[in-house]
Design an enzyme around this catalytic site. Structure first.
Site, mmCIF file in Angstrom:
data_model
loop_
_atom_site.group_PDB
_atom_site.id
_atom_site.type_symbol
_atom_site.label_atom_id
_atom_site.label_comp_id
_atom_site.label_asym_id
_atom_site.label_seq_id
_atom_site.Cartn_x
_atom_site.Cartn_y
_atom_site.Cartn_z
ATOM 1 N N GLU A 76 -4.471 16.062 -2.743
ATOM 2 C CA GLU A 76 -5.778 15.632 -2.582
ATOM 3 C C GLU A 76 -6.059 15.329 -1.067
ATOM 4 O O GLU A 76 -5.422 15.415 -0.430
ATOM 5 C CB GLU A 76 -5.961 13.985 -3.121
ATOM 6 C CG GLU A 76 -5.544 13.923 -4.617
ATOM 7 C CD GLU A 76 -6.472 12.786 -5.343
ATOM 8 O OE1 GLU A 76 -6.232 12.680 -6.485
ATOM 9 O OE2 GLU A 76 -7.225 11.999 -4.430
ATOM 10 N N CYS A 95 -8.792 12.658 5.733
ATOM 11 C CA CYS A 95 -7.460 12.414 5.259
ATOM 12 C C CYS A 95 -6.618 13.279 4.526
ATOM 13 O O CYS A 95 -7.059 13.706 3.504
ATOM 14 C CB CYS A 95 -7.479 10.880 4.404
ATOM 15 S SG CYS A 95 -5.924 10.343 3.819
ATOM 16 N N CYS A 102 6.060 12.403 -2.859
ATOM 17 C CA CYS A 102 6.747 11.715 -2.034
ATOM 18 C C CYS A 102 8.081 11.139 -2.339
ATOM 19 O O CYS A 102 8.175 10.663 -3.313
ATOM 20 C CB CYS A 102 6.151 10.656 -1.365
ATOM 21 S SG CYS A 102 6.679 9.947 0.237
ATOM 22 N N CYS A 148 7.814 4.260 -2.274
ATOM 23 C CA CYS A 148 7.429 2.764 -1.798
ATOM 24 C C CYS A 148 6.883 2.302 -3.199
ATOM 25 O O CYS A 148 6.131 2.831 -3.843
ATOM 26 C CB CYS A 148 6.345 2.838 -0.705
ATOM 27 S SG CYS A 148 6.992 3.473 0.622
ATOM 28 N N CYS A 202 2.905 2.373 -3.877
ATOM 29 C CA CYS A 202 2.289 3.539 -3.753
ATOM 30 C C CYS A 202 2.314 4.262 -4.975
ATOM 31 O O CYS A 202 3.504 4.635 -5.530
ATOM 32 C CB CYS A 202 2.827 4.237 -2.390
ATOM 33 S SG CYS A 202 2.175 5.883 -2.213
ATOM 34 N N LEU A 251 4.347 -0.780 8.028
ATOM 35 C CA LEU A 251 5.463 -1.922 8.176
ATOM 36 C C LEU A 251 5.452 -2.616 7.012
ATOM 37 O O LEU A 251 6.732 -2.721 6.388
ATOM 38 C CB LEU A 251 4.857 -2.571 9.340
ATOM 39 C CG LEU A 251 6.102 -3.432 10.041
ATOM 40 C CD1 LEU A 251 7.349 -2.923 10.385
ATOM 41 C CD2 LEU A 251 5.708 -4.550 11.157
ATOM 42 N N HIS A 252 4.705 -3.405 6.441
ATOM 43 C CA HIS A 252 4.421 -3.877 5.304
ATOM 44 C C HIS A 252 5.030 -5.313 5.059
ATOM 45 O O HIS A 252 5.262 -5.947 4.120
ATOM 46 C CB HIS A 252 4.683 -2.973 3.999
ATOM 47 C CG HIS A 252 3.750 -1.812 4.288
ATOM 48 N ND1 HIS A 252 2.432 -1.761 4.309
ATOM 49 C CD2 HIS A 252 4.169 -0.531 4.091
ATOM 50 C CE1 HIS A 252 1.933 -0.608 4.207
ATOM 51 N NE2 HIS A 252 3.069 0.174 4.073
ATOM 52 N N ASN A 292 -4.402 -1.445 -3.137
ATOM 53 C CA ASN A 292 -5.114 -0.730 -4.237
ATOM 54 C C ASN A 292 -4.317 -0.885 -5.461
ATOM 55 O O ASN A 292 -3.280 0.283 -5.599
ATOM 56 C CB ASN A 292 -5.720 0.643 -3.841
ATOM 57 C CG ASN A 292 -6.621 0.828 -2.688
ATOM 58 O OD1 ASN A 292 -7.684 -0.109 -2.688
ATOM 59 N ND2 ASN A 292 -6.386 1.243 -1.451
ATOM 60 N N CYS A 324 -6.558 4.496 -0.115
ATOM 61 C CA CYS A 324 -5.074 4.742 -0.154
ATOM 62 C C CYS A 324 -4.191 4.458 -1.142
ATOM 63 O O CYS A 324 -4.423 3.549 -2.061
ATOM 64 C CB CYS A 324 -4.332 3.630 0.960
ATOM 65 S SG CYS A 324 -5.445 3.529 2.515
#
Ligand code: SAH
Ligand code: SF4
Length: 382
Positions: free
Chosen positions: A91, A104, A111, A115, A118, A220-221, A301, A344
């Site tokens: 996307e 973006c 990936c 995470c 995500c 970072l999170h 999200n 995101c």
């Protein structure tokens, strides 16, 4: 098999021209036709001799990605789905704002970092995109938008590598794509307007500093290793202290710039005042070594498989206040394109289940997605 010229940065194009027995300056001409004018056919290149155009057509091509669909949000955000073969879809999202147009871009299909918060991470890793597949997203979107908006000037002013994938785990293909973005004969974007976002691949941060120091955003999170390793598994390999030291080194390659830290706000997980205070302490330690930073708080999200919940807005604002009171520049990201799942971590969120995607596409074709303008395109149309 012909060579796809979208795979080249200017240096690569010059080498290709030499192979064809052409002068290197031909590369500049080709580059400008492709990237500045959006040419996809050598016949359009009227300042090249006919014999050369014919020779090029035999050995080269300019082939972008296959568009599966386009989704237009009510807030102006546009999301494209591209078919990259073998059932993989990536996307690209265009986000217009009053003073800029941001694209973006995805760097991988899926990936490998995985995470917890995500949706791309939950899909797993499929493959690296090629340079051509990365730059095609910009090539296509820029020239589509010019046509669509009837404007003959640059529309996309900023690029963020924040789509699907970990760009620094696809470094060899990423680097030439970044060079095309920055090249005056390509898109001519300043390095401050091109952002690479990473979950923290330390050795590659150092390479990027040497090769192409564009703006850096680091996901970072969490303020400490136990929590970060739980959210971003790559932290076990490259813990926070090493990551922040790499950020400090990066800054010396790109003086005057900030590092942007992204922080996804997860209800009850990393959003407590205590976490904010720990972040302040962490940043103070590294500021003493020369790190200057900005924080971008991203409302999570949600997607069902995550089991996580978005922080309440008052919690986000209280967190931001603690950072700002300590002198850290902090912004809270607006979510854009919510109605088309373009925010995101939602990118290609439905792709894991191919049946689901097919059903969804069928529903879109029948115009069943209430209120959202969806344009499904044939494989070859753009
Ligand atoms: N792999 C890179 C770039 C792509 S992710 C990285 O992790 O930085 C781009 C940003 O979206 C990252 O900051 C990531 O943490 C964030 N993100 C991922 N999933 C999200 C979600 N569900 N809600 C909000 N932000 C998310
Ligand atoms: Fe990969 Fe970035 Fe998603 Fe983590 S947040 S899984 S690194 S795309």
């Amino acid at each position: 098999m012909t060579t796809n010229l979208l795979d080249f940065d200017l240096e690569g194009m010059a080498a290709f021209c030499e192979q064809l027995g052409q002068k290197r300056f031909r590369a500049t001409q080709l580059f400008r036709w492709i990237h500045q004018k959006g040419a996809s056919d050598f016949e359009q290149m009227t300042d090249l001799a006919k014999a050369l155009r014919e020779k090029l057509a035999l050995s080269a091509r300019i082939t972008g990605l296959k568009v599966v669909s386009r989704h237009d949000s009510t807030d102006g955000t546009i999301k494209w789905l591209f078919d990259v073969g073998a059932g993989d879809v990536i996307e690209t999202v265009f986000i217009p704002e009053s003073d800029r147009g941001t694209l973006c871009i995805s760097s991988q299909a899926g990936c490998a970092v995985g995470c917890r918060f995500c949706s791309t991470g939950h899909q797993g890793f499929s493959r690296n995109l090629t340079t051509g597949e990365i730059i095609s997203q910009l090539w296509f979107a820029e020239h589509f938008l010019r046509k669509h908006l009837g404007r003959d000037e640059r529309i996309i002013s900023n690029v963020v590598m924040m789509g699907m994938g970990e760009p620094l785990q696809n470094y060899s293909q990423l680097l030439p794509a970044l060079k095309v973005m920055l090249d005056d004969h390509g898109y001519g974007l300043s390095r401050r307007r091109v952002t690479v976002s990473t979950s923290g691949v330390v050795p590659m941060i150092d390479r990027l500093a040497r090769d192409c120091p564009v703006a850096l955003a680091v996901s970072l999170h969490a303020p400490h290793d136990a929590l970060r390793s739980d959210l971003v598994p790559l932290n076990k390999k490259y813990p926070i202290a090493e990551l922040l030291e790499a950020c400090t080194r990066y800054q010396s390659a790109a003086p005057r710039d900030f590092i942007t830290f992204e922080y996804c706000m997860l209800d009850g997980v990393n959003d407590q005042p205590e976490h904010a205070r720990q972040l302040v302490a962490l940043m103070k330690t590294h500021a003493a070594n020369g790190l200057s930073c900005k924080f971008n708080l991203i409302p999570f999200n949600p997607f069902p498989a995550s089991g996580l919940v978005r922080s309440q807005m008052p919690q986000v604002m209280a967190f931001a206040r603690i950072l700002m009171d300590a002198g850290i520049v902090t912004t809270v990201r607006k979510t854009r394109g919510d109605d088309i799942d373009a925010a995101c971590g939602q990118l290609a969120g439905d792709v894991q289940d191919r049946t689901g995607v097919d059903q969804r596409m069928a529903a879109q074709r029948q115009g069943m997605l209430g209120g959202i303008k969806v344009v499904v395109l044939n494989k070859d149309s753009a």
